[in-house]
Design a protein around this motif. Structure first.
Motif, PDB file in Angstrom:
ATOM      1  N   ASP A  61       0.873  -1.120  -0.152  1.00 31.02           N
ATOM      2  CA  ASP A  61      -0.104   0.107  -0.061  1.00 31.02           C
ATOM      3  C   ASP A  61       0.740   1.254   0.028  1.00 31.02           C
ATOM      4  O   ASP A  61       0.423   2.309  -0.511  1.00 31.02           O
ATOM      5  N   VAL A  62       1.867   1.049   0.769  1.00 31.27           N
ATOM      6  CA  VAL A  62       2.658   2.468   0.733  1.00 31.27           C
ATOM      7  C   VAL A  62       3.522   2.552  -0.533  1.00 31.27           C
ATOM      8  O   VAL A  62       3.571   3.578  -1.008  1.00 31.27           O
ATOM      9  N   GLU A  63       3.983   1.438  -1.100  1.00 33.20           N
ATOM     10  CA  GLU A  63       4.736   1.505  -2.453  1.00 33.20           C
ATOM     11  C   GLU A  63       3.798   2.164  -3.589  1.00 33.20           C
ATOM     12  O   GLU A  63       4.350   2.902  -4.516  1.00 33.20           O
ATOM     13  N   GLU A  64       2.592   1.777  -3.497  1.00 31.15           N
ATOM     14  CA  GLU A  64       1.377   2.106  -4.364  1.00 31.15           C
ATOM     15  C   GLU A  64       0.928   3.560  -4.026  1.00 31.15           C
ATOM     16  O   GLU A  64       0.154   4.079  -5.002  1.00 31.15           O
ATOM     17  N   GLY A  65       1.138   4.100  -3.145  1.00 29.41           N
ATOM     18  CA  GLY A  65       0.781   5.363  -2.832  1.00 29.41           C
ATOM     19  C   GLY A  65      -0.677   5.507  -2.049  1.00 29.41           C
ATOM     20  O   GLY A  65      -1.262   6.415  -1.970  1.00 29.41           O
ATOM     21  N   HIS A  66      -1.060   4.374  -1.764  1.00 29.58           N
ATOM     22  CA  HIS A  66      -2.406   4.454  -1.071  1.00 29.58           C
ATOM     23  C   HIS A  66      -2.312   4.504   0.477  1.00 29.58           C
ATOM     24  O   HIS A  66      -3.452   4.925   1.218  1.00 29.58           O
ATOM     25  N   LYS A  67      -1.081   4.644   1.114  1.00 30.06           N
ATOM     26  CA  LYS A  67      -0.990   4.743   2.287  1.00 30.06           C
ATOM     27  C   LYS A  67       0.415   5.445   2.601  1.00 30.06           C
ATOM     28  O   LYS A  67       1.104   5.677   1.972  1.00 30.06           O
ATOM     29  N   THR A  83       8.595   4.604   0.745  1.00 27.19           N
ATOM     30  CA  THR A  83       8.746   3.543  -0.108  1.00 27.19           C
ATOM     31  C   THR A  83      10.150   2.998   0.019  1.00 27.19           C
ATOM     32  O   THR A  83      10.944   3.460   0.818  1.00 27.19           O
ATOM     33  N   LYS A  84      10.619   1.906  -0.692  1.00 24.51           N
ATOM     34  CA  LYS A  84      11.786   1.213  -0.521  1.00 24.51           C
ATOM     35  C   LYS A  84      12.893   2.132  -1.112  1.00 24.51           C
ATOM     36  O   LYS A  84      13.806   2.060  -0.329  1.00 24.51           O
ATOM     37  N   ASP A  85      12.463   2.783  -2.171  1.00 26.31           N
ATOM     38  CA  ASP A  85      13.464   3.874  -2.528  1.00 26.31           C
ATOM     39  C   ASP A  85      13.811   4.944  -1.648  1.00 26.31           C
ATOM     40  O   ASP A  85      14.960   5.407  -1.387  1.00 26.31           O
ATOM     41  N   GLU A  86      12.848   5.537  -1.054  1.00 25.52           N
ATOM     42  CA  GLU A  86      12.845   6.533  -0.055  1.00 25.52           C
ATOM     43  C   GLU A  86      13.796   6.072   1.372  1.00 25.52           C
ATOM     44  O   GLU A  86      14.600   6.843   1.748  1.00 25.52           O
ATOM     45  N   TRP A  87      13.338   4.821   1.608  1.00 24.16           N
ATOM     46  CA  TRP A  87      14.021   4.170   2.704  1.00 24.16           C
ATOM     47  C   TRP A  87      15.596   3.925   2.665  1.00 24.16           C
ATOM     48  O   TRP A  87      16.439   4.140   3.417  1.00 24.16           O
ATOM     49  N   ALA A  88      15.825   3.476   1.218  1.00 22.61           N
ATOM     50  CA  ALA A  88      17.308   3.265   0.992  1.00 22.61           C
ATOM     51  C   ALA A  88      17.948   4.563   0.797  1.00 22.61           C
ATOM     52  O   ALA A  88      19.132   4.887   1.167  1.00 22.61           O
ATOM     53  N   GLU A  89      17.410   5.706   0.304  1.00 24.76           N
ATOM     54  CA  GLU A  89      18.024   6.885   0.309  1.00 24.76           C
ATOM     55  C   GLU A  89      18.200   7.388   1.917  1.00 24.76           C
ATOM     56  O   GLU A  89      19.390   7.975   1.900  1.00 24.76           O
TER      57      GLU A  89
END
Length: 113
Positions: free
Chosen positions: A46-52, A56-62
């Motif tokens: 849901d977070v990855e798809e923008g529903h929640k 996201t994974k990319d933001e977390w990695a950054e």
């Protein structure tokens, strides 16, 4: 810690759970994972798809990368501060106290001659 499941497996499990043909508990049992694990995968999807809201994974990695860089920069700043203080002490001219001691023997020698 159990072995990580492949991304495709996770994606398919989330798809099955979203179809709502069976309960989440039943789907989790059928595919061999815990209900809480499947619910977590659903939340992450849901977070990855923008529903929640969430990272996201990319933001977390950054975020992880930036925190590491920050730690390195903080260490570099501390090293530079210490080096600066060390060289500042070495480059300072002698204090008046040191100058008097250096001149005192000269004065004594010159007045005795």
């Amino acid at each position: 810690m159990p072995a990580a499941h492949p991304e495709e497996f996770r994606r398919r499990a989330v798809e099955l759970a979203r179809l709502r043909e069976n309960s989440i508990a039943q789907i989790a049992k059928d595919i061999g994972i815990s209900e809480s694990c499947l619910r977590r995968w659903m939340d992450l999807a849901d977070v990855e798809e923008g529903h929640k809201e969430g990272l996201t994974k990319d933001e977390w990695a950054e975020l992880v990368r930036l925190r590491r860089e920050k730690r390195v920069l903080e260490m570099e700043v501390e090293i530079l501060k210490r080096a600066s203080a060390y060289f500042a002490r070495c480059l300072q001219p002698p204090t008046r106290c040191h100058q008097r001691r250096a001149l005192a023997p000269l004065v004594l020698h010159s007045s005795g001659a």
